[in-house]
Every structure is written in C-alpha cells, then in structure tokens.
Design a protein around this motif. Structure first.
Motif, PDB file in Angstrom:
ATOM      1  N   ASN A   1       0.857  -1.181   0.000  1.00 43.84           N
ATOM      2  CA  ASN A   1       0.000   0.000   0.000  1.00 43.84           C
ATOM      3  C   ASN A   1       0.895   1.233   0.000  1.00 43.84           C
ATOM      4  OD1 ASN A   1      -1.841   2.022   0.488  1.00 43.84           O
ATOM      5  ND2 ASN A   1      -3.099   0.722   1.796  1.00 43.84           N
ATOM      6  N   ILE A   2       0.685   2.102  -0.960  1.00 40.64           N
ATOM      7  CA  ILE A   2       1.546   3.287  -1.007  1.00 40.64           C
ATOM      8  C   ILE A   2       0.869   4.493  -0.377  1.00 40.64           C
ATOM      9  CG2 ILE A   2       2.815   2.536  -3.043  1.00 40.64           C
ATOM     10  CD1 ILE A   2       1.095   4.610  -4.603  1.00 40.64           C
ATOM     11  N   GLY A   3      -0.370   4.345   0.112  1.00 41.47           N
ATOM     12  CA  GLY A   3      -1.044   5.479   0.738  1.00 41.47           C
ATOM     13  C   GLY A   3      -1.220   6.599  -0.260  1.00 41.47           C
ATOM     14  N   GLY A   4      -0.745   7.787   0.074  1.00 40.24           N
ATOM     15  CA  GLY A   4      -0.924   8.951  -0.810  1.00 40.24           C
ATOM     16  C   GLY A   4       0.355   9.341  -1.515  1.00 40.24           C
ATOM     17  N   LEU A   5       1.253   8.382  -1.733  1.00 45.94           N
ATOM     18  CA  LEU A   5       2.523   8.718  -2.383  1.00 45.94           C
ATOM     19  C   LEU A   5       2.271   9.165  -3.820  1.00 45.94           C
ATOM     20  CD1 LEU A   5       5.623   8.482  -1.717  1.00 45.94           C
ATOM     21  CD2 LEU A   5       5.586   6.438  -3.106  1.00 45.94           C
ATOM     22  N   LYS A   6       2.996  10.211  -4.236  1.00 45.14           N
ATOM     23  CA  LYS A   6       2.805  10.762  -5.571  1.00 45.14           C
ATOM     24  C   LYS A   6       4.109  10.678  -6.356  1.00 45.14           C
ATOM     25  CE  LYS A   6      -1.378  12.282  -4.939  1.00 45.14           C
ATOM     26  NZ  LYS A   6      -1.568  13.123  -3.779  1.00 45.14           N
ATOM     27  N   VAL A   7       3.978  10.684  -7.676  1.00 45.90           N
ATOM     28  CA  VAL A   7       5.163  10.772  -8.527  1.00 45.90           C
ATOM     29  C   VAL A   7       5.865  12.092  -8.212  1.00 45.90           C
ATOM     30  CG1 VAL A   7       5.956  10.926 -10.920  1.00 45.90           C
ATOM     31  CG2 VAL A   7       4.119   9.384 -10.325  1.00 45.90           C
ATOM     32  N   ARG A   8       7.201  12.076  -8.216  1.00 45.57           N
ATOM     33  CA  ARG A   8       8.044  13.224  -7.894  1.00 45.57           C
ATOM     34  C   ARG A   8       8.169  13.472  -6.404  1.00 45.57           C
ATOM     35  NH1 ARG A   8       9.193  18.076  -9.239  1.00 45.57           N
ATOM     36  NH2 ARG A   8       7.167  18.972  -8.835  1.00 45.57           N
ATOM     37  N   ALA A   9       7.600  12.611  -5.576  1.00 40.42           N
ATOM     38  CA  ALA A   9       7.801  12.769  -4.135  1.00 40.42           C
ATOM     39  C   ALA A   9       9.275  12.501  -3.829  1.00 40.42           C
ATOM     40  CB  ALA A   9       6.904  11.799  -3.385  1.00 40.42           C
ATOM     41  N   PRO A  10       9.819  13.126  -2.794  1.00 39.89           N
ATOM     42  CA  PRO A  10      11.242  12.928  -2.511  1.00 39.89           C
ATOM     43  C   PRO A  10      11.556  11.548  -1.939  1.00 39.89           C
ATOM     44  CG  PRO A  10      10.256  14.409  -0.917  1.00 39.89           C
ATOM     45  CD  PRO A  10       9.205  14.142  -1.934  1.00 39.89           C
TER      46      PRO A  10
ATOM     47  N   ALA B   1      14.263   7.058  -8.581  1.00 44.43           N
ATOM     48  CA  ALA B   1      15.450   7.558  -9.283  1.00 44.43           C
ATOM     49  C   ALA B   1      16.360   8.185  -8.230  1.00 44.43           C
ATOM     50  CB  ALA B   1      15.052   8.598 -10.326  1.00 44.43           C
ATOM     51  N   ILE B   2      17.520   7.574  -8.029  1.00 50.19           N
ATOM     52  CA  ILE B   2      18.405   7.989  -6.933  1.00 50.19           C
ATOM     53  C   ILE B   2      19.688   8.579  -7.508  1.00 50.19           C
ATOM     54  CG2 ILE B   2      19.585   7.220  -4.842  1.00 50.19           C
ATOM     55  CD1 ILE B   2      17.574   4.961  -4.676  1.00 50.19           C
ATOM     56  N   ASP B   3      20.124   9.661  -6.886  1.00 45.91           N
ATOM     57  CA  ASP B   3      21.351  10.349  -7.287  1.00 45.91           C
ATOM     58  C   ASP B   3      22.544   9.396  -7.166  1.00 45.91           C
ATOM     59  OD1 ASP B   3      23.643  12.036  -7.266  1.00 45.91           O
ATOM     60  OD2 ASP B   3      22.343  13.724  -6.790  1.00 45.91           O
ATOM     61  N   PRO B   4      23.364   9.272  -8.231  1.00 43.61           N
ATOM     62  CA  PRO B   4      24.492   8.333  -8.173  1.00 43.61           C
ATOM     63  C   PRO B   4      25.534   8.703  -7.129  1.00 43.61           C
ATOM     64  CG  PRO B   4      24.584   9.659 -10.151  1.00 43.61           C
ATOM     65  CD  PRO B   4      23.266   9.933  -9.530  1.00 43.61           C
ATOM     66  N   ALA B   5      25.442   9.944  -6.587  1.00 41.20           N
ATOM     67  CA  ALA B   5      26.390  10.301  -5.523  1.00 41.20           C
ATOM     68  C   ALA B   5      26.096   9.529  -4.242  1.00 41.20           C
ATOM     69  CB  ALA B   5      26.322  11.802  -5.255  1.00 41.20           C
ATOM     70  N   TYR B   6      24.896   8.913  -4.162  1.00 37.59           N
ATOM     71  CA  TYR B   6      24.524   8.196  -2.950  1.00 37.59           C
ATOM     72  C   TYR B   6      24.295   6.711  -3.250  1.00 37.59           C
ATOM     73  CZ  TYR B   6      23.414  12.976  -1.541  1.00 37.59           C
ATOM     74  OH  TYR B   6      23.465  14.313  -1.292  1.00 37.59           O
TER      75      TYR B   6
ATOM     76  N   ALA C   1      10.110   8.160  -9.422  1.00 39.26           N
ATOM     77  CA  ALA C   1      10.035   8.379 -10.867  1.00 39.26           C
ATOM     78  C   ALA C   1       8.743   7.843 -11.457  1.00 39.26           C
ATOM     79  CB  ALA C   1      11.230   7.741 -11.565  1.00 39.26           C
ATOM     80  N   GLY C   2       8.172   6.810 -10.853  1.00 37.10           N
ATOM     81  CA  GLY C   2       6.947   6.258 -11.430  1.00 37.10           C
ATOM     82  C   GLY C   2       6.213   5.373 -10.434  1.00 37.10           C
ATOM     83  N   ILE C   3       4.901   5.337 -10.592  1.00 36.88           N
ATOM     84  CA  ILE C   3       4.076   4.474  -9.739  1.00 36.88           C
ATOM     85  C   ILE C   3       3.104   3.739 -10.645  1.00 36.88           C
ATOM     86  CG2 ILE C   3       2.316   4.400  -7.942  1.00 36.88           C
ATOM     87  CD1 ILE C   3       3.508   6.980  -6.830  1.00 36.88           C
ATOM     88  N   ARG C   4       3.002   2.405 -10.507  1.00 35.28           N
ATOM     89  CA  ARG C   4       1.983   1.694 -11.261  1.00 35.28           C
ATOM     90  C   ARG C   4       1.609   0.434 -10.485  1.00 35.28           C
ATOM     91  NH1 ARG C   4       3.010  -2.491 -14.607  1.00 35.28           N
ATOM     92  NH2 ARG C   4       5.065  -3.415 -14.326  1.00 35.28           N
ATOM     93  N   LEU C   5       0.459  -0.102 -10.847  1.00 33.31           N
ATOM     94  CA  LEU C   5       0.020  -1.335 -10.178  1.00 33.31           C
ATOM     95  C   LEU C   5       0.513  -2.517 -10.998  1.00 33.31           C
ATOM     96  CD1 LEU C   5      -1.636  -2.450  -7.820  1.00 33.31           C
ATOM     97  CD2 LEU C   5      -3.565  -2.589  -9.382  1.00 33.31           C
ATOM     98  N   ASP C   6       1.301  -3.377 -10.356  1.00 38.30           N
ATOM     99  CA  ASP C   6       1.805  -4.567 -11.019  1.00 38.30           C
ATOM    100  C   ASP C   6       0.690  -5.613 -11.012  1.00 38.30           C
ATOM    101  OD1 ASP C   6       3.002  -6.889 -11.767  1.00 38.30           O
ATOM    102  OD2 ASP C   6       4.883  -6.453 -10.745  1.00 38.30           O
ATOM    103  N   THR C   7       0.151  -5.951 -12.173  1.00 42.12           N
ATOM    104  CA  THR C   7      -1.022  -6.839 -12.201  1.00 42.12           C
ATOM    105  C   THR C   7      -0.634  -8.300 -12.045  1.00 42.12           C
ATOM    106  OG1 THR C   7      -0.902  -6.632 -14.578  1.00 42.12           O
ATOM    107  CG2 THR C   7      -2.617  -5.381 -13.472  1.00 42.12           C
TER     108      THR C   7
END
Lengths: 265, 160
Positions: free
Chosen positions: B47-56, B84-89, B68-74
């Motif tokens: 359950n992702i609750g209210g998570l949105k695309v572009r959330a930190p 999408a994670i910064d390669p510095a980390y 970067a993206g949210i979808r339901l895996d059927t």
C-alpha cells in the motif's frame, strides 16, 4: 421574406470567415517578418533601440507591479496557510504562483499594454503619415527596417521582464512574510528551495514567457502594420492590440499549463 | 537619446534580467548538482497510501532522489514504485524502503534505511524489503477495536 433568419446567420458567417482570413494573413505576415529579420541582427543598433524602448522603459512598471503582487501574495497566502498551521510554507506558495503563472502572465499583460500598444501606435502613425510607403519608394524594406527590429526587441525583452517581475514578487512576498508578519527567514527560503523544481517550474515559466513574448510582439507589429491609415484606424488598432494580446496570453497560458502541469502529482 | 546611452541602458537591463534568471534558478529553486544521470531502483509496496510521482526519496532526512513512477503490477497486485536515486549516494543491497509522512499532514516520501551489506544497488535492481504506508483509518479502527476489547475485558473481570 426570411431575412430576419438569414441576416444574422449571414452576419455570423461573415465574421467567422473574416476571423479565419485574418489568422491566415497574420501567419503569412509572420513568415514575411521572419524572412526580413536578418537586418535586425546585422544592424544591431536598430534592435537595441527597440529593447531600450520596450524593455528598459517598462522596467519601472514591471518592478513596482511585481513588488505589489508579491506583497499581496504574502498577505493572502499567509492568511490562508496559517489556517492549516503551515504559515512556514508561505515561500513555496509565493514562489510557485509567481514562477509558474503570475510572472509570465501578468508581465505579459503589462508588456502588452505598456510596450505593445506603443509599438502599434508608432507603426500605425508611420503608416498614416505615409512614411512606410516612402521607405518602400527608396527601396528600403519597411518590414526589415521598421517591423522586424520592434518584433525582436519585444521577443528579447519580455522574458527578461518576466524574470525580473518574478524576482521582485518573491522579494515582495519575503518583505511581507518575513519582515512584517514574522515567518521564519530560514524556513521561508529552505521550503521554497525544496519545493520549487528548476526544470518543471522555472524552465516552464520561462518557456511560457517566451511564447507570450512571440505572441504579443507579433500582434503589436501586425496591428500597427495592418491598421487603417487614419487617426481613428490607429486608435482602433491600439485597442485591438491590447485586447487581442490579453486574450491570446490567457488562452495560450491555459493551453501551455494543461500540457506542462497536467498529471503532475 | 544618443546611441551610447541606449546601449548602456540596454546593457543594464540585460544584466538585471539575467541576474533575475540566476536568482530564480539558484535561490528560489535548486538546480540539481548531481554527478550524473540518476540510477533507478524498483520496489513493491502493499500500500503506497498517498505517495505521488516526484515525491522525494530521503535517507536520514537528506533528499537523495525522487519517485520516478508508480503503477500497479497486475502480476503481484502490488504497487510498483520506481525510485530515481542520485548516483552520488550508493545504497547497500539490503536497504529497507518505507513510505513515511513528514509531519501529521505533510507530504509522503520514501525513506531509505541502509543495511550492512557490501554489495551496492545498481540501476535496475529491486529493493525487496519494504514497509507500506500507514493508513490512518486502519490504525484508528485497530485502536478502537483494541480499546473496546480491553474495556469489555475489564468489565468482566470486575463483575464477579
């Protein structure tokens, strides 16, 4: 005998055909303007003079209006946000509304009424006093000598004016929010920086201001060039410039916004 | 106005405008100073609750990337969230991803809790250990249910 039915219909039809014809005409004018605009970059002082006329002379109204809009956003935004106990988010609200919408749109409207009308009046009067025809006689292309520098001057100065407008607005919001109301200085800036995205908010706002600049400059130059060469014709052309620029800016803003920001969160 | 004064004023105007653009991009927003293209990691949540695309995406409170993206895996009927994670980390493979909320009414974000493994996550990898969003309604109903059960238990114990 059916005149009372056919007459209004015929009138509406004529209006629509006229509008479409005008759209085609303005696009043809735009193409001719682009073809003739080489000179406005080889003889740069022509364009620089127009940047001075449309940009530098609009600086005061743009800066003062931006400041006031930002201060109003500060007052209204704080009043709304503090109901939800998030007055600290004032910076986000001020910056986002300015960078995304108010900066390009209000700067565009001000630019149309301050600079666009002046350009139309100048070109219209040149036409009414037959200066354009005289240029044509002397084998000077009036499109290249008169219209193109004014067009490019507007296109260059308007995005800069929009950026200055947004900056002054953020400063005005800061003045009211931080200095007068007492929102924390650090959280005002840090929340703003965390929530405003460079690519999505600033770049899209800049693209908007460039599109508005193209539209307003084209309308202003075209209406001046196309006006009836009489005192009344020039005054009507100026009115049309301001009205059509405003309508075009708002309609384009809706279209661009629906492409740029639809489906974001 | 002579040509020189006009040039001077246009120069001042251009400097002002460019300064405003710099102010907007550096002070109002933040230009990403990441060292390159972000790497993507896949996670599945019940359950992702209210998570949105572009959330930190945050680790220890520091923003390290974006959703970067949210979808339901059927296939699994779970929410697939692409990070999408910064390669510095770089993060170890046994990192735990959790959906958390900043403040009571704040936005939801993905929190990364790094594990201790030596292998690092690469682009295209999946984070298997996840913790779903807390749904307030479930929490409240659980609480009510528990307190009701406790209340009746107390009564029965005090009666005889």
């Amino acid at each position: 005998m059916m005149d009372w039915v056919t007459e209004p219909l015929r009138h509406i039809g004529a209006r629509i055909i006229n509008a479409i014809w005008r759209l085609g005409f303005i696009l043809r004018f735009f193409a001719a303007l682009l073809l003739a605009s080489g000179q406005s970059f080889t003889r740069l002082h022509l364009t620089l003079r127009e940047i001075w006329f449309t940009g530098v002379l609009s600086l005061s109204i743009i800066m003062v209006s931006g400041m006031f809009i930002g201060m109003v956003l500060g007052l209204q935004g704080y009043e709304i946000l503090q109901r939800f106990g998030s007055g600290d988010a004032l910076g986000i609200m001020v910056a986002l509304s300015l960078a995304r919408e108010l900066g390009p749109v209000v700067a565009g409207l001000l630019f149309a009424s301050r600079a666009g009308s002046a350009v139309t009046a100048e070109i219209g009067l040149m036409k009414a006093t037959e200066q354009l025809q005289a240029m044509d006689m002397m084998a000077v292309n009036p499109l290249a000598r008169v219209a193109a520098p004014r067009f490019w001057g507007g296109v260059i100065s308007m995005p800069l004016l929009a950026a200055i407008f947004s900056t002054m607005g953020v400063f005005g919001g800061w003045l009211i929010g931080v200095v007068v109301i007492g929102v924390d200085h650090g959280s005002f800036w840090s929340q703003m920086q965390a929530s405003v995205d460079f690519r999505i908010d600033i770049v899209n706002g800049f693209i908007k201001s460039v599109v508005f600049a193209l539209a307003v400059s084209l309308i202003a130059v075209f209406e001046g060039y196309d006006c009836h060469p009489t005192a009344e014709g020039v005054s009507r052309a100026i009115t049309r410039t301001v009205v059509q620029s405003a309508l075009t800016i708002l309609a384009l803003d809706f279209i661009l916004t629906s492409f740029m920001f639809r489906g974001l969160s | 106005m002579s040509r020189k004064t006009i040039d001077l004023w246009v120069g001042i105007f251009a400097v002002l405008g460019i300064a405003a653009i710099f102010f907007l991009s550096l002070r109002v927003s933040t230009v990403q100073t990441s060292s390159g293209a972000p790497y993507t990691v896949y996670t599945w949540f019940d359950n992702i609750g209210g998570l949105k695309v572009r959330a930190p995406v945050k680790s220890s409170g520091v923003v390290v990337g974006r959703v970067a993206g949210i979808r339901l895996d059927t296939q699994k009927y779970r929410a697939e969230v692409t990070l999408a994670i910064d390669p510095a980390y770089p993060f170890p493979r046994d990192t735990v991803a959790a959906i958390l909320t900043s403040g009571l009414l704040g936005e939801q974000y993905v929190g990364l809790n790094p594990g201790g493994e030596d292998d690092m996550l690469a682009s295209g990898d999946t984070i298997t250990m996840t913790q779903s969003a807390v749904v307030l309604e479930n929490l409240i109903s659980q609480f009510l249910y528990n307190s009701a059960a406790n209340g009746s238990g107390d009564k029965s114990s005090s009666q005889p």
